[in-house]
Design a protein around this motif. Structure first.
Motif, PDB file in Angstrom:
ATOM      1  N   PHE A  80      33.487  -9.919 124.675  1.00  0.00           N
ATOM      2  CA  PHE A  80      34.602  -8.973 123.887  1.00  0.00           C
ATOM      3  C   PHE A  80      34.181  -8.892 122.233  1.00  0.00           C
ATOM      4  O   PHE A  80      33.963 -10.088 121.717  1.00  0.00           O
ATOM      5  N   LEU A  91      35.482  -4.781 125.581  1.00  0.00           N
ATOM      6  CA  LEU A  91      35.659  -5.611 126.108  1.00  0.00           C
ATOM      7  C   LEU A  91      34.975  -4.725 127.675  1.00  0.00           C
ATOM      8  O   LEU A  91      35.672  -4.013 128.082  1.00  0.00           O
ATOM      9  N   SER A  92      33.939  -6.207 127.655  1.00  0.00           N
ATOM     10  CA  SER A  92      33.435  -4.864 128.944  1.00  0.00           C
ATOM     11  C   SER A  92      32.225  -6.514 129.678  1.00  0.00           C
ATOM     12  O   SER A  92      32.768  -7.290 129.726  1.00  0.00           O
ATOM     13  N   TYR A 133      35.801  -7.340 118.385  1.00  0.00           N
ATOM     14  CA  TYR A 133      36.985  -7.353 117.438  1.00  0.00           C
ATOM     15  C   TYR A 133      36.610  -6.753 116.047  1.00  0.00           C
ATOM     16  O   TYR A 133      35.890  -7.312 115.677  1.00  0.00           O
ATOM     17  N   GLU A 192      33.418  -1.169 131.143  1.00  0.00           N
ATOM     18  CA  GLU A 192      33.956  -1.497 129.534  1.00  0.00           C
ATOM     19  C   GLU A 192      34.992  -1.041 128.951  1.00  0.00           C
ATOM     20  O   GLU A 192      36.038   0.381 129.614  1.00  0.00           O
ATOM     21  N   THR A 200      27.668  -4.781 122.236  1.00  0.00           N
ATOM     22  CA  THR A 200      28.513  -3.847 123.062  1.00  0.00           C
ATOM     23  C   THR A 200      27.359  -2.895 123.126  1.00  0.00           C
ATOM     24  O   THR A 200      27.407  -1.958 123.029  1.00  0.00           O
TER      25      THR A 200
END
Length: 343
Positions: free
Chosen positions: A54, A72-73, A56, A92, A34
């Motif tokens: 992605f 989600l970027s 989670y 993002e 991220t």
């Protein structure tokens, strides 16, 4: 009675843990998946022209209603000008849902990053990035339960909860900026490093309260990041990465290393396997495994809790899964560029 005591004990340890983490933003154990959340100036610091990611996260399932977080970027890196400079555009979307009252937040944050080449001989870049957008938070008022709804030992669902909420949702504008330095190490273009600093919430959002309290605001956050990648053999390399962040009264240090093994072509591998471990200071040890069949990669990690929470969580922490799609464009690509930001 025993079940009530266990529940109260779990809540106590959860609150104790929360006090130590006060004022902390959304975070992931797989922070390396991220990059925009860490620093907008890390956008585009990868080998490729396009990257979609992605992640989670599912946390504290054994203590309370699980905290669920998703990111989600997307990043698109393009050459600009005639001096090996690049620009990265993207954005993002973050989603976080916590607790039985479904307290949730959604962040929509576009990003832009400019990479200035500093050398005529090797990859060496200074990058300046900005990310800003809208954040919305809401909760499910129908799921709020307070002591005002109890008459002795009896719960009255229809009674007033005593909370003077003025709204069930609110939104605000938020932004961050940062700088990064990215460079090749030695003559091997696969050996790279980066160092970065970011300042988050420079807009200092206020009135972020369901009670419309203007005195409540988001504390600014500083994030210091660094990473180095070094070849160990012709078909493997080590990666060291870490972040240190401070926000309000809270701070966090997470760092670790991983070893990546190329499973086919040494110069242009498609299949890779990576394994390593990271450590969040006074909180968790995080083993990570990543499998790549380029342009697609899948990573899995698990937080092994070492904080004061294990008495309630039974050492169970958080599960994370990441998906990455990373490739070069067929035309106007940075793949064959002599100089290009990469890591």
């Amino acid at each position: 009675m025993k079940q009530t005591f266990t529940l109260l004990k779990n809540i106590f340890f959860l609150l104790l843990f929360s006090i130590n983490s006060i004022a902390q933003d959304i975070h992931f154990s797989q922070f390396f998946e991220t990059p925009l959340l860490r620093n907008p100036a890390l956008a585009g610091i990868f080998s490729g022209d396009m990257r979609l990611q992605f992640v989670y996260r599912n946390q504290w399932q054994s203590v309370t209603t699980p905290y669920q977080t998703g990111s989600l970027s997307g990043e698109f890196k393009l050459p600009i000008g005639k001096h090996a400079d690049f620009i990265t555009i993207g954005g993002e979307i973050l989603y976080d849902r916590a607790g039985t009252i479904a307290l949730s937040s959604t962040h929509v944050l576009p990003v832009i990053n400019y990479h200035k080449s500093l050398s005529e001989e090797r990859n060496m870049y200074l990058s300046l990035g900005f990310m800003a957008g809208i954040v919305q938070r809401n909760l499910d008022r129908s799921k709020v339960i307070t002591d005002n709804q109890y008459d002795g030992s009896n719960y009255n669902e229809g009674s007033f909860d005593g909370e003077a909420f003025t709204t069930n949702s609110y939104s605000y504008f938020d932004g961050s900026t940062g700088m990064s330095f990215n460079s090749q190490i030695g003559e091997n273009k696969d050996n790279n490093m980066y160092a970065a600093i970011a300042y988050h919430h420079f807009t200092k959002p206020s009135n972020i309260s369901f009670y419309s309290n203007p005195a409540i605001e988001v504390d600014p956050k500083w994030v210091y990041s660094a990473g180095i990648r070094l070849s160990t053999t012709a078909d493997s390399y080590l990666t060291f990465q870490g972040d240190y962040s401070t926000q309000g009264l809270g701070n966090e240090l997470i760092a670790g290393l991983s070893l990546t093994k190329k499973l086919d072509d040494i110069d242009n591998p498609k299949y890779l396997i990576e394994g390593g471990a990271y450590w969040r200071l006074q909180d968790a040890i995080i083993p990570v495994v990543k499998l790549s069949a380029l342009p697609l990669s899948v990573s899995v990690s698990y937080d092994i809790n070492i904080s004061g929470l294990p008495q309630a969580s039974d050492t169970k922490g958080a599960f994370e899964m990441g998906l990455t799609y990373q490739k070069y464009f067929d035309h106007n690509s940075s793949k064959d560029a002599v100089r290009c930001p990469r890591f």
